[in-house]
Design a protein around this motif. Structure first.
Motif, short mmCIF file in Angstrom:
data_model
loop_
_atom_site.label_atom_id
_atom_site.label_comp_id
_atom_site.label_asym_id
_atom_site.label_seq_id
_atom_site.Cartn_x
_atom_site.Cartn_y
_atom_site.Cartn_z
N ALA A 158 0.84 -1.20 0.00
CA ALA A 158 0.00 0.00 0.00
C ALA A 158 0.88 1.25 0.00
O ALA A 158 0.59 2.22 -0.72
CB ALA A 158 -0.94 -0.01 1.21
N MET A 159 1.95 1.25 0.78
CA MET A 159 2.87 2.39 0.82
C MET A 159 3.52 2.62 -0.55
O MET A 159 3.67 3.76 -1.00
CB MET A 159 3.96 2.18 1.87
N GLU A 160 3.90 1.53 -1.21
CA GLU A 160 4.50 1.65 -2.54
C GLU A 160 3.50 2.27 -3.52
O GLU A 160 3.87 3.14 -4.32
CB GLU A 160 4.96 0.28 -3.04
N ALA A 161 2.26 1.82 -3.45
CA ALA A 161 1.23 2.37 -4.33
C ALA A 161 0.98 3.84 -4.02
O ALA A 161 0.82 4.66 -4.93
CB ALA A 161 -0.06 1.56 -4.19
N LEU A 162 0.98 4.17 -2.74
CA LEU A 162 0.78 5.56 -2.34
C LEU A 162 1.93 6.44 -2.84
O LEU A 162 1.71 7.52 -3.39
CB LEU A 162 0.65 5.65 -0.81
N ASP A 163 3.16 5.96 -2.68
CA ASP A 163 4.33 6.70 -3.15
C ASP A 163 4.29 6.89 -4.67
O ASP A 163 4.73 7.92 -5.18
CB ASP A 163 5.63 6.00 -2.75
N ALA A 164 3.76 5.88 -5.38
CA ALA A 164 3.68 5.95 -6.84
C ALA A 164 2.42 6.69 -7.30
O ALA A 164 2.22 6.86 -8.50
CB ALA A 164 3.69 4.54 -7.42
N GLU A 165 1.60 7.12 -6.34
CA GLU A 165 0.33 7.78 -6.62
C GLU A 165 -0.57 6.92 -7.50
O GLU A 165 -1.29 7.43 -8.37
CB GLU A 165 0.57 9.17 -7.21
#
Length: 95
Positions: free
Chosen positions: A28-35
């Motif tokens: 989820a953090m990776e997806a958030l960072d990648a927007e």
């Protein structure tokens, strides 16, 4: 570990699920960072499903503090970002 699903309630979750929840949290953090809102929503839904399926709902009157708060997937990226700590939703606690 006690997990709060925002807007739904709290669940007691076995410590064995911590590793899977941590993995979903990292994704989820990776997806958030990648927007990538679509991927973020999928990971949050996966976390909700896991907690609902394998967790034990707590009585609504139970005032135990939550170890983790998982937002719903219908929040915007910006709203979700405000809820995530630098390391994600799940603190790195000793297992």
């Amino acid at each position: 570990m006690i997990v709060r699903l925002m807007g739904e309630g709290q669940f007691r979750v076995a410590d064995e699920l911590r590793e899977r929840l941590n993995a979903l949290d990292s994704e989820a953090m990776e997806a958030l960072d990648a927007e990538d809102e679509t991927e973020l929503d999928k990971r949050l839904d996966d976390m909700w499903d896991l907690v609902r399926e394998r967790g034990e709902p707590l009585d609504p009157g139970d005032l135990s503090p939550s170890d983790v708060v998982v937002p719903p997937s219908d929040l915007t990226l910006q709203e979700t970002r405000l809820l995530f700590a630098e390391d994600g939703l799940i603190p790195d606690l000793p297992g």
